[in-house]
Design a protein around this motif. Structure first.
Motif, PDB file in Angstrom:
ATOM      1  N   ILE A  49      -3.659   4.016   0.510  1.00 25.80           N
ATOM      2  CA  ILE A  49      -4.625   3.609  -0.379  1.00 25.80           C
ATOM      3  C   ILE A  49      -3.775   2.490  -0.568  1.00 25.80           C
ATOM      4  O   ILE A  49      -2.587   2.572  -0.770  1.00 25.80           O
ATOM      5  CB  ILE A  49      -5.195   4.750  -1.430  1.00 25.80           C
ATOM      6  CG1 ILE A  49      -3.417   5.623  -1.643  1.00 25.80           C
ATOM      7  CG2 ILE A  49      -5.998   5.803  -0.798  1.00 25.80           C
ATOM      8  CD1 ILE A  49      -3.086   4.852  -2.993  1.00 25.80           C
ATOM      9  N   ASN A  50      -4.727   1.638  -1.254  1.00 24.81           N
ATOM     10  CA  ASN A  50      -3.980   0.456  -2.533  1.00 24.81           C
ATOM     11  C   ASN A  50      -4.464   0.064  -3.922  1.00 24.81           C
ATOM     12  O   ASN A  50      -4.521  -0.422  -4.783  1.00 24.81           O
ATOM     13  CB  ASN A  50      -3.776  -0.866  -1.644  1.00 24.81           C
ATOM     14  CG  ASN A  50      -5.478  -1.417  -0.780  1.00 24.81           C
ATOM     15  OD1 ASN A  50      -6.530  -0.800  -1.419  1.00 24.81           O
ATOM     16  ND2 ASN A  50      -5.305  -1.992  -0.706  1.00 24.81           N
ATOM     17  N   GLN A  62      -9.800   3.630   6.750  1.00 19.84           N
ATOM     18  CA  GLN A  62      -9.036   4.064   6.985  1.00 19.84           C
ATOM     19  C   GLN A  62      -8.885   3.525   8.595  1.00 19.84           C
ATOM     20  O   GLN A  62      -7.436   2.539   8.780  1.00 19.84           O
ATOM     21  CB  GLN A  62      -7.802   5.027   6.613  1.00 19.84           C
ATOM     22  CG  GLN A  62      -7.377   5.314   5.717  1.00 19.84           C
ATOM     23  CD  GLN A  62      -7.223   6.525   4.758  1.00 19.84           C
ATOM     24  OE1 GLN A  62      -7.625   7.856   5.326  1.00 19.84           O
ATOM     25  NE2 GLN A  62      -6.812   6.408   3.546  1.00 19.84           N
ATOM     26  N   PRO A 113       1.215  -1.405   0.324  1.00 18.26           N
ATOM     27  CA  PRO A 113      -0.017  -0.104  -0.154  1.00 18.26           C
ATOM     28  C   PRO A 113       0.832   1.094   0.011  1.00 18.26           C
ATOM     29  O   PRO A 113       2.195   1.727   0.365  1.00 18.26           O
ATOM     30  CB  PRO A 113      -1.305  -0.325   1.287  1.00 18.26           C
ATOM     31  CG  PRO A 113      -0.545  -1.304   1.559  1.00 18.26           C
ATOM     32  CD  PRO A 113       0.057  -1.885   1.228  1.00 18.26           C
ATOM     33  N   LEU A 144      -9.451   2.473  -0.642  1.00 16.27           N
ATOM     34  CA  LEU A 144      -8.312   1.256   0.564  1.00 16.27           C
ATOM     35  C   LEU A 144      -9.439   0.239   0.286  1.00 16.27           C
ATOM     36  O   LEU A 144     -10.335  -0.225   1.017  1.00 16.27           O
ATOM     37  CB  LEU A 144      -7.903   1.975   1.606  1.00 16.27           C
ATOM     38  CG  LEU A 144      -7.582   1.127   2.784  1.00 16.27           C
ATOM     39  CD1 LEU A 144      -5.822   0.623   2.083  1.00 16.27           C
ATOM     40  CD2 LEU A 144      -7.337   1.896   4.172  1.00 16.27           C
TER      41      LEU A 144
END
Length: 850
Positions: free
Chosen positions: A202-203, A192, A65, A87
């Motif tokens: 974030i990913n 989160q 991430p 995310l």
């Protein structure tokens, strides 16, 4: 004139014609609906690829991430029109009635998704205390729009409540097991906090580009900036989905050919009877100088009518079935599939329907022409026609069939392979098909021989049985070879129907058993560590609960392996195994003083009391694929802590990977600082719902109780049941054609034995007793086929579960019994319909018709 004559010939025996026609209808409908799906699914994926992806380009950083600000600053601003981030992670969700697992996706509601926002109801107005929920998850939780659900917060251990704003359908996320568990969409900052990750983490990112931007160049630039991320565009997404389906669809189409093949057998048998009952007509035609070619053409006109009626009816039914199958497959695969007409498939089906019908008819018609007119005119009654083809013709036909089937095998097994030329791979497909066909023919002949031997043995008991059973047993033995082939045909149908359900049930029960064994109980409670005393006080107050086991389990991230970054090693394996698509790892604390453990060591040693205060660990054996071995060290990121552990052993796991690494409980409590605690309870399954209701009413707000069968099992069961039902519909085509083949054979045999039936009725046997004899005869055939088919289905499911999924098989004969009953009852109904008309005629009429 000839066409009318051929039609009148078919109408003379309506029942025989109906059975034959319906066999062709079902075979053609199966082929048409499957062929239409094979064409519609890739077309739908192509047309909806932007919606599937959500933007022009996606950046997926599941392995590592990234910071949102870092990502935005690294993407060329002048080339992008819009950008949104998200995310993803996994968690639990609780309603007033149930608890289950799901995927959490934090989004930016004002932008996400950049395409296809109509699939997300009211997403633009989503508030921070609201959530969009996958419909499949909502069904499991038994909630609707407006209800509230609770999700545990990993940072505090408390439960956060969210109101359901809308239900999402037809969306399949790329992350983890989202297709099984479903997804909850909520504000990015909320995700989160719930997942306990640093702010701005974030990913995933979606980007819309300006029209003039070169997508390939843009992808290359971004990939250089994020080497451990996957950067994909619309075309990549389309290829990914097609790759997921490249085996399923051709396999279904190949499977549908089975019903078409059985229909061809039915048609061939019908034409044999037509030839056998009209040998005198053939003799007269030859005697007056008619050429064999003209006589063959005359009889093929009857096949022409069967082809027209069967193919037209099959396409009509196939259209209706394909509409439902498209909708159903859309739900199974969570893809926005849309039904549409394909005239190329219609044309192909017409050609296939006519070719199969004509080919199945041509063999007996051509064979029937080999008897001389003189032989037929001298002794029409006893003329035997050899319907077998010469070896050379059989070989040519076999090669033709293998060539056609190898096209489907090529699509299933070789299209994704980059090595080798098309010709080389097609030859391999042809050789594979030929080998499988030879084995299949050998198997069918062996089973047919065993059936024939069985029926001959049963028939030999006719003199020892009551007089009422004599005729049925005599007929079983007299036509043992024909009955053996009928039983084989019906066995294939029973195997198709039973195996799909047996396999699904065993897969679900095996997974449930595995999860309950690993959890050391069938009920679980998860709570904030701050409420530990309150939870245990309630557990002690409940008489139904005698004992429980306490432990810690939390999510971490595999950061380093022997000092090297784990994400880099994962990136090398991700294309081979999706297990390595994320470095997230589930960490479980183990009480090293316990002698009984919920896992099995596959290599190295287990944790012992001497390791209680040490940073030792045992790792899931799947990680050995990246070269890990005993003695190596791994760094696990848990919140802001980095815990370094030495691997002393590896443990096995089943199809569902619930735990990635196990370390001593004291070590986890000291270094990992878990904020949630888990209790496992082995309760009476009959009292599960009562205990759950009582617990959830009494436990503190941070705690929730749930059963294993209502979490991952419910999620897994939902998709397995849908897929199993889909395959059952396909298998049903084969089963119906098999039953119709038996009905057609009854009609044919009664036509051939018209004089015998008349004599039997003349000497005093009633139509009712004769019907009972016919039903008994075919009940023995269907019962034998049912038992053998159910046995083969159990054996097949056991082998697949053992060698493909490494699971033991739990034998449940419910579906086997239902398969046997289905075989017997449907056969009895069809046989009764087939025999009723013939047996209703008076003996004098039967003798005159002969």
């Amino acid at each position: 004139m000839l066409l009318k004559s051929a039609l009148r010939s078919l109408v003379r025996n309506r029942l025989r014609t109906l059975f034959t026609m319906f066999s062709i209808v079902i075979g053609v409908a199966s082929f048409f609906s499957m062929s239409l799906l094979v064409e519609l699914v890739p077309r739908s994926i192509h047309e909806s690829s932007k919606i599937l992806l959500g933007g022009d380009v996606a950046i997926q950083s599941y392995l590592n991430p990234v910071n949102r600000d870092t990502l935005i600053s690294s993407v060329p601003k002048e080339e992008q029109k819009a950008l949104t981030t998200s995310l993803l992670g996994q968690s639990m969700v609780k309603s007033d009635k149930k608890t289950t697992s799901l995927i959490i996706k934090g989004i930016e509601p004002k932008q996400y998704p950049l395409y296809g926002d109509n699939q997300f109801p009211n997403v633009r107005n989503l508030q921070e205390n609201e959530v969009l929920l996958s419909k499949s998850t909502a069904d499991r939780l038994q909630v609707k729009v407006g209800d509230n659900v609770e999700i545990p917060n990993r940072s505090t251990g408390a439960m956060s409540s969210y109101k359901i704003r809308g239900l999402v359908e037809g969306v399949q996320e790329s992350y983890g097991d989202a297709s099984i568990f479903g997804t909850a969409y909520l504000h990015l900052n909320q995700a989160q906090q719930l997942l306990n990750v640093p702010a701005n983490t974030i990913n995933e990112a979606l980007i819309v580009l300006h029209n003039k931007v070169n997508v390939s160049t843009f992808k290359s630039k971004v990939q250089e900036q994020f080497p451990q991320s996957s950067v994909i565009d619309i075309r990549d997404k389309e290829l990914e989905k097609q790759k997921d389906l490249h085996m399923l669809l051709p396999f279904l189409q190949l499977f549908s050919i089975l019903a078409l093949g059985i229909a061809a057998i039915t048609t061939s048998n019908t034409m044999k009877v037509i030839i056998a009952t009209r040998t005198h007509d053939i003799a007269v035609m030859k005697s007056v100088g008619m050429k064999t070619r003209s006589i063959v053409r005359y009889f093929l006109l009857e096949a022409f009518w069967l082809a027209i009626l069967g193919t037209t009816g099959g396409i009509g039914i196939g259209l209706l079935v394909s509409v439902w199958l498209t909708s159903y497959l859309s739900s199974v695969l969570s893809l926005p599939l849309t039904w549409g007409m394909s005239w190329s498939v219609v044309g192909t089906t017409i050609v296939v329907g006519f070719v199969v019908t004509f080919l199945a008819s041509w063999i007996p018609v051509k064979s029937g022409m080999r008897v001389s007119p003189l032989q037929m005119l001298r002794d029409t009654e006893n003329t035997n026609v050899n319907y077998s083809l010469p070896f050379r013709k059989k070989l040519q036909l076999f090669i033709l069939v293998c060539s056609i089937l190898s096209i489907y095998v090529y699509k299933v097994a070789f299209t994704t392979s980059a090595n080798g030329s098309f010709i080389f791979k097609w030859i391999l497909a042809f050789l594979l098909t030929t080998g499988v066909m030879l084995l299949l023919f050998s198997f069918i002949r062996s089973i047919g021989f065993i059936y024939a031997l069985l029926f001959r043995t049963i028939g030999a008991m006719k003199n020892r049985m009551p007089q009422g059973l004599f005729l049925a047993l005599h007929n079983i033995a007299a036509t043992n070879k024909r009955n053996g082939l009928l039983a084989v045909t019906l066995t294939i149908g029973v195997v198709s129907v039973v195996s799909s359900h047996v396999f699904a049930d065993n897969l679900i029960e095996s997974v449930q058993g595995q999860l309950e064994k690993e959890a050391m109980g069938n009920l679980l409670i998860t709570s904030s560590v701050n409420d530990e005393e309150k939870v245990e006080k309630q557990l002690k107050s409940m008489k139904e609960i005698k004992a429980w086991k306490k432990g810690y389990q939390l999510d971490g991230r595999l950061q380093n392996i022997n000092g090297e970054e784990a994400a880099a090693k994962f990136a090398q394996k991700i294309k081979e195994d999706k297990f390595f698509s994320s470095t997230k790892i589930s960490v479980e604390g183990i009480d090293t003083s316990l002698t009984s453990k919920a896992y099995t060591i596959s290599e190295g040693r287990d944790l012992t009391s001497a390791d209680a205060d040490e940073k030792k660990a045992i790792l899931l054996d799947s990680y050995k694929k990246i070269g890990l071995k005993t003695g190596d060290t791994v760094d696990i990121q848990i919140g802001n802590e980095l815990v370094s552990c030495e691997i002393v052993g590896f443990f096995k796991s089943g199809i569902v990977k619930t735990v990635g690494i196990r370390i001593p409980t004291k070590t986890l409590a000291t270094y990992g600082k878990p904020n949630r605690i888990t209790y496992s309870i082995d309760s009476d399954p009959k009292q599960t719902n009562v205990i759950l209701t009582d617990l959830n009413n009494k436990l503190p707000n941070s705690a929730m109780a749930y059963s294993i069968s209502a979490t991952a099992i419910d999620s897994l069961q939902y998709i397995i049941r849908m897929q199993s039902a889909f395959f059952s519909i396909v298998a049903l085509f084969a089963f119906l054609t098999a039953v119709l083949t038996i009905g057609n054979q009854v009609v044919i045999r009664l036509l051939q034995q018209t004089r015998d039936v008349a004599i039997i009725k003349t000497v005093g046997m009633s139509s009712g007793n004769l019907m009972k004899s016919i039903l008994l005869e075919n009940t023995v055939i269907s019962l034998s086929a049912g038992f053998v088919g159910a046995g083969i289905a159990l054996a097949f499911s056991g082998v697949v579960l053992r060698f493909l999924f490494q699971m033991p098989m739990k034998i449940d004969i419910t579906w086997s019994i239902l398969g046997i009953l289905l075989s017997v009852i449907t056969t009895a109904i069809v046989v009764w319909i087939a025999a009723k008309q013939s047996l209703s005629a008076k003996p004098i009429h039967l003798l005159q018709s002969k």
